[in-house]
Design a protein around this motif. Structure first.
Motif, mmCIF file in Angstrom:
data_model
loop_
_atom_site.group_PDB
_atom_site.id
_atom_site.type_symbol
_atom_site.label_atom_id
_atom_site.label_comp_id
_atom_site.label_asym_id
_atom_site.label_seq_id
_atom_site.Cartn_x
_atom_site.Cartn_y
_atom_site.Cartn_z
ATOM 1 N N UNK A 1 -66.128 75.461 -41.074
ATOM 2 C CA UNK A 1 -66.512 75.555 -42.479
ATOM 3 C C UNK A 1 -66.121 74.300 -43.257
ATOM 4 N N UNK A 2 -65.149 73.559 -42.727
ATOM 5 C CA UNK A 2 -64.744 72.327 -43.415
ATOM 6 C C UNK A 2 -65.867 71.289 -43.392
ATOM 7 N N UNK A 3 -66.844 71.470 -42.495
ATOM 8 C CA UNK A 3 -68.009 70.573 -42.480
ATOM 9 C C UNK A 3 -68.896 70.867 -43.685
ATOM 10 N N UNK A 4 -69.228 72.148 -43.873
ATOM 11 C CA UNK A 4 -70.114 72.512 -44.978
ATOM 12 C C UNK A 4 -69.419 72.437 -46.328
ATOM 13 N N UNK A 5 -68.095 72.481 -46.315
ATOM 14 C CA UNK A 5 -67.344 72.443 -47.570
ATOM 15 C C UNK A 5 -66.620 71.103 -47.757
ATOM 16 N N UNK A 6 -67.184 70.061 -47.178
ATOM 17 C CA UNK A 6 -66.563 68.727 -47.253
ATOM 18 C C UNK A 6 -66.282 68.311 -48.692
ATOM 19 N N UNK A 7 -67.269 68.445 -49.564
ATOM 20 C CA UNK A 7 -67.107 68.011 -50.951
ATOM 21 C C UNK A 7 -66.112 68.898 -51.698
ATOM 22 N N UNK A 8 -66.090 70.187 -51.366
ATOM 23 C CA UNK A 8 -65.114 71.085 -51.989
ATOM 24 C C UNK A 8 -63.694 70.671 -51.637
ATOM 25 N N UNK A 9 -63.484 70.317 -50.365
ATOM 26 C CA UNK A 9 -62.165 69.855 -49.943
ATOM 27 C C UNK A 9 -61.810 68.526 -50.604
ATOM 28 N N UNK A 10 -62.807 67.666 -50.808
ATOM 29 C CA UNK A 10 -62.547 66.390 -51.478
ATOM 30 C C UNK A 10 -62.059 66.619 -52.907
ATOM 31 N N UNK A 11 -62.733 67.521 -53.620
ATOM 32 C CA UNK A 11 -62.327 67.814 -55.000
ATOM 33 C C UNK A 11 -60.940 68.458 -55.045
ATOM 34 N N UNK A 12 -60.673 69.339 -54.081
ATOM 35 C CA UNK A 12 -59.360 69.989 -54.048
ATOM 36 C C UNK A 12 -58.256 68.980 -53.776
ATOM 37 N N UNK A 13 -58.539 68.048 -52.870
ATOM 38 C CA UNK A 13 -57.544 67.026 -52.544
ATOM 39 C C UNK A 13 -57.284 66.113 -53.740
ATOM 40 N N UNK A 14 -58.352 65.730 -54.453
ATOM 41 C CA UNK A 14 -58.189 64.873 -55.627
ATOM 42 C C UNK A 14 -57.359 65.558 -56.704
ATOM 43 N N UNK A 15 -57.633 66.845 -56.936
ATOM 44 C CA UNK A 15 -56.877 67.598 -57.945
ATOM 45 C C UNK A 15 -55.410 67.715 -57.546
ATOM 46 N N UNK A 16 -55.168 67.905 -56.264
ATOM 47 C CA UNK A 16 -53.796 68.018 -55.757
ATOM 48 C C UNK A 16 -53.046 66.703 -55.941
ATOM 49 N N UNK A 17 -53.689 65.593 -55.602
ATOM 50 C CA UNK A 17 -53.056 64.288 -55.747
ATOM 51 C C UNK A 17 -52.743 63.975 -57.202
ATOM 52 N N UNK A 18 -53.642 64.353 -58.104
ATOM 53 C CA UNK A 18 -53.442 64.062 -59.525
ATOM 54 C C UNK A 18 -52.120 64.618 -60.028
ATOM 55 N N UNK A 19 -51.708 65.761 -59.480
ATOM 56 C CA UNK A 19 -50.501 66.438 -59.962
ATOM 57 C C UNK A 19 -49.282 66.152 -59.094
ATOM 58 N N UNK A 20 -49.481 65.985 -57.781
ATOM 59 C CA UNK A 20 -48.337 65.956 -56.858
ATOM 60 C C UNK A 20 -48.021 64.578 -56.287
ATOM 61 N N UNK A 21 -48.810 63.574 -56.625
ATOM 62 C CA UNK A 21 -48.488 62.199 -56.200
ATOM 63 C C UNK A 21 -47.531 61.616 -57.227
ATOM 64 N N UNK A 22 -46.266 61.994 -57.118
ATOM 65 C CA UNK A 22 -45.273 61.678 -58.135
ATOM 66 C C UNK A 22 -44.347 60.543 -57.688
#
Length: 273
Positions: free
Chosen positions: A185-206
């Protein structure tokens, strides 16, 4: 920064196998020296490995652990939470597995499951997700303030390379277990995972606990770069081992021992090869 599709870029040269093996050996010797310092100094090391499915986290962890003493170095790879664990504070089952003094812990995925697969696949509520993003910087700052050396690695793999690795697992009996429905499913949800990763980095890359990104399209390069960077972040000194003196072997006792024919030996399958 999201994982961009790299198939449009010119393919870079892969690390030569002989050069890789030589450098890997050198770095693994340093890892052993580093572990001796960790044990002697009562340091606590926590290394988090995250990234796309099939990005090479497991292979990197295996090379880090290969020659370390398992008494003071361990891998934490938690399964899905039990019903009891689902009722706990989200971080609780991870906190129980943090390193004690003189110990190295490598987390093969971590509490960041909540910001990745749980978020994308709908395994947590919006409220749980938002609470996680509020709490995780505080939790990590507390760990660092308490003296834990915390390193977070994100393995970035291209869409083309990821699918290639998935397909290679399909007919490999030793790696088929790695291929799950969630992975595909990570193939079909590639862009969803990209957005989730970006949101995670925005808050947790401290500043307290930054993310370090590893380009993992070349597995050999990813492993070398991971270990080299990990070593550079641990302020270890080489500790000379104590001198060893081999004792003289005593003369064999004259006592009569049972006939060797009474022992049950494993069949010598190797002799048939």
């Amino acid at each position: 920064m999201s994982d961009k599709k790299k198939h449009s870029k010119k393919k870079s040269k892969r690390v030569d196998k002989k050069a890789y093996e030589k450098e890997l050996t050198r770095l693994q010797i340093e890892l052993v020296a580093m572990q001796q310092w960790v044990t002697a100094s009562d340091a606590r090391i926590l290394v988090i490995f995250e990234g796309r499915d099939a990005a090479g986290k497991g292979g990197a962890i295996k090379r880090v652990m290969q020659y370390l003493n398992p008494r003071t170095a361990r891998v934490v790879a938690l399964p899905q939470p039990s019903e009891r664990e689902k009722g706990q504070w989200y971080f609780q089952r991870y906190v129980e597995r943090l390193p004690t003094k003189g110990e190295i812990v490598l987390m093969d995925r971590s509490w960041y499951n909540r910001a990745g697969v749980e978020r994308v696949m709908g395994y947590c509520t919006d409220e749980e997700y938002e609470r996680f993003l509020v709490q995780v910087p505080t939790v990590e700052r507390m760990l660092v303030e308490d003296g834990i050396i915390l390193l977070k690695y994100w393995y970035s793999v291209s869409d083309i390379e990821q699918e290639k690795r998935f397909r290679s697992r399909l007919n490999d009996p030793m790696r088929r277990w790695k291929l799950s429905d969630t992975d595909l499913l990570s193939i079909t949800k590639w862009e969803d995972y990209s957005r989730a990763k970006d949101a995670m980095f925005d808050v947790t890359d401290t500043e307290d606990a930054p993310w370090w990104t590893i380009d993992s399209d070349d597995k050999r390069a990813a492993r070398i770069n991971t270990i080299n960077h990990l070593l550079s972040k641990i302020p270890y000194d080489t500790i000379d081992p104590e001198e060893v003196h081999f004792p003289e072997r005593p003369v064999a006792a004259e006592a009569v021992r049972p006939p060797i024919e009474k022992h049950k030996f494993v069949p010598d399958h190797a002799a048939t090869l």
